[in-house]
Design a protein around this motif. Structure first.
Motif, PDB file in Angstrom:
ATOM      1  N   MET A   1       0.853  -1.179   0.000  1.00 38.21           N
ATOM      2  CA  MET A   1       0.000   0.000   0.000  1.00 38.21           C
ATOM      3  C   MET A   1       0.895   1.238   0.000  1.00 38.21           C
ATOM      4  O   MET A   1       2.065   1.131   0.309  1.00 38.21           O
ATOM      5  CB  MET A   1      -0.913  -0.008   1.230  1.00 38.21           C
ATOM      6  N   PRO A   2       0.382   2.434  -0.331  1.00 35.33           N
ATOM      7  CA  PRO A   2      -0.968   2.802  -0.749  1.00 35.33           C
ATOM      8  C   PRO A   2      -1.405   2.250  -2.110  1.00 35.33           C
ATOM      9  O   PRO A   2      -2.592   2.158  -2.372  1.00 35.33           O
ATOM     10  CB  PRO A   2      -0.907   4.336  -0.813  1.00 35.33           C
ATOM     11  N   GLY A   3      -0.465   1.919  -3.015  1.00 37.99           N
ATOM     12  CA  GLY A   3      -0.857   1.320  -4.292  1.00 37.99           C
ATOM     13  C   GLY A   3      -1.840   2.188  -5.059  1.00 37.99           C
ATOM     14  O   GLY A   3      -1.607   3.391  -5.238  1.00 37.99           O
ATOM     15  N   VAL A   4      -2.960   1.578  -5.494  1.00 35.09           N
ATOM     16  CA  VAL A   4      -3.941   2.318  -6.302  1.00 35.09           C
ATOM     17  C   VAL A   4      -4.601   3.448  -5.504  1.00 35.09           C
ATOM     18  O   VAL A   4      -5.248   4.325  -6.084  1.00 35.09           O
ATOM     19  CB  VAL A   4      -5.043   1.393  -6.890  1.00 35.09           C
ATOM     20  N   LEU A   5      -4.438   3.445  -4.195  1.00 31.30           N
ATOM     21  CA  LEU A   5      -5.027   4.495  -3.353  1.00 31.30           C
ATOM     22  C   LEU A   5      -4.053   5.643  -3.082  1.00 31.30           C
ATOM     23  O   LEU A   5      -4.346   6.528  -2.274  1.00 31.30           O
ATOM     24  CB  LEU A   5      -5.484   3.895  -2.010  1.00 31.30           C
ATOM     25  N   SER A   6      -2.902   5.653  -3.765  1.00 27.74           N
ATOM     26  CA  SER A   6      -1.843   6.622  -3.461  1.00 27.74           C
ATOM     27  C   SER A   6      -2.318   8.068  -3.444  1.00 27.74           C
ATOM     28  O   SER A   6      -1.969   8.834  -2.546  1.00 27.74           O
ATOM     29  CB  SER A   6      -0.691   6.482  -4.460  1.00 27.74           C
ATOM     30  N   ALA A   7      -3.121   8.466  -4.444  1.00 28.98           N
ATOM     31  CA  ALA A   7      -3.524   9.876  -4.548  1.00 28.98           C
ATOM     32  C   ALA A   7      -4.540  10.277  -3.477  1.00 28.98           C
ATOM     33  O   ALA A   7      -4.713  11.456  -3.207  1.00 28.98           O
ATOM     34  CB  ALA A   7      -4.099  10.158  -5.934  1.00 28.98           C
ATOM     35  N   ARG A   8      -5.209   9.284  -2.891  1.00 30.62           N
ATOM     36  CA  ARG A   8      -6.244   9.608  -1.896  1.00 30.62           C
ATOM     37  C   ARG A   8      -6.019   8.843  -0.581  1.00 30.62           C
ATOM     38  O   ARG A   8      -6.959   8.545   0.146  1.00 30.62           O
ATOM     39  CB  ARG A   8      -7.638   9.347  -2.464  1.00 30.62           C
ATOM     40  N   TRP A   9      -4.763   8.533  -0.275  1.00 29.08           N
ATOM     41  CA  TRP A   9      -4.433   7.731   0.898  1.00 29.08           C
ATOM     42  C   TRP A   9      -4.934   8.368   2.184  1.00 29.08           C
ATOM     43  O   TRP A   9      -5.379   7.696   3.099  1.00 29.08           O
ATOM     44  CB  TRP A   9      -2.918   7.517   0.941  1.00 29.08           C
ATOM     45  N   SER A  10      -4.880   9.695   2.251  1.00 31.58           N
ATOM     46  CA  SER A  10      -5.292  10.397   3.481  1.00 31.58           C
ATOM     47  C   SER A  10      -6.792  10.651   3.521  1.00 31.58           C
ATOM     48  O   SER A  10      -7.306  11.208   4.486  1.00 31.58           O
ATOM     49  CB  SER A  10      -4.557  11.740   3.573  1.00 31.58           C
ATOM     50  N   GLY A  11      -7.497  10.257   2.442  1.00 28.69           N
ATOM     51  CA  GLY A  11      -8.947  10.457   2.411  1.00 28.69           C
ATOM     52  C   GLY A  11      -9.398  11.588   1.507  1.00 28.69           C
ATOM     53  O   GLY A  11     -10.566  11.670   1.152  1.00 28.69           O
ATOM     54  N   ARG A  12      -8.471  12.476   1.128  1.00 24.81           N
ATOM     55  CA  ARG A  12      -8.808  13.571   0.218  1.00 24.81           C
ATOM     56  C   ARG A  12      -7.950  13.426  -1.033  1.00 24.81           C
ATOM     57  O   ARG A  12      -6.723  13.401  -0.943  1.00 24.81           O
ATOM     58  CB  ARG A  12      -8.531  14.940   0.870  1.00 24.81           C
TER      59      ARG A  12
END
Length: 201
Positions: free
Chosen positions: A84-95
């Motif tokens: 991780m963050p992988g595919v969630l890299s741009a929104r890892w913090s929730g925003r």
């Protein structure tokens, strides 16, 4: 002149693709960004992997514009965070796209991780979709390790804390041309060059 759409609003990604097209001598291709075409509805990135997201974005773009379209999905995979963050890299913090918050969260999650276990890789998957339905997907990886203090102002995302293998400077301390030569997106885009050359005729 063949028009090629990069399905992104990120000016730095657009600049990267334009530099590589120019460096490879692909004079027959004009690279456009989403700001250069009529707006269309973009599906949310819901695939569990980079490949699925890149293909979905390229397919949306070609369906909406009729232009051959390139899209990339990229991010960072951190060994100590199980990829991780992988595919969630741009929104890892929730925003979405809050680089500072994403960096803060990753560094907080790694606060107890020893320096020698800070391995990471940037991954870029690039999809090229043609109006006739043919598709190509390529993937580039850039290994390195993370550091705890931000350094440098070139780049975006996790660049200020990523030091490439064999180097001492962060990705954000490299010049654009240095980065293009070795980065995950540079590697993926160069794998796409034979397909772009065919497109340019």
């Amino acid at each position: 002149m063949t028009r090629l759409l990069l399905a992104s609003r990120n000016a730095k990604k657009l600049g990267e693709l334009r530099r590589i097209v120019e460096a490879e001598g692909l004079a027959g291709i004009e690279v456009l960004g989403l700001a250069d075409v009529d707006e269309f509805e973009e599906a949310p990135e819901t695939a569990p992997d980079f490949e699925g997201n890149a293909l979905a974005k390229a397919r949306d773009a070609v369906a909406a514009t009729g232009l051959p379209s390139v899209a990339d999905d990229s991010g960072i995979t951190v060994d100590a965070l199980n990829g991780m963050p992988g595919v969630l890299s741009a929104r890892w913090s929730g925003r979405h796209g809050d680089d500072e918050a994403n960096l803060d969260l990753v560094l907080a999650q790694l606060s107890d991780t020893p320096d020698d276990r800070m391995g990471a890789a940037f991954v870029s998957t690039v999809a090229l979709a043609h109006p006739d339905g043919t598709e190509t997907v390529v993937r580039g990886e850039w290994r390195g390790h993370l550091v705890r203090e931000r350094r440098g102002t070139n780049g975006f995302g996790y660049d200020p804390i990523f030091v490439p293998e064999g180097g001492t400077r962060t990705s954000a301390e490299l010049s654009p041309s240095e980065k293009d030569a070795v980065s995950h997106r540079g590697r993926a885009l160069r794998l796409l060059v034979p397909h772009l050359r065919a497109l340019a005729g």
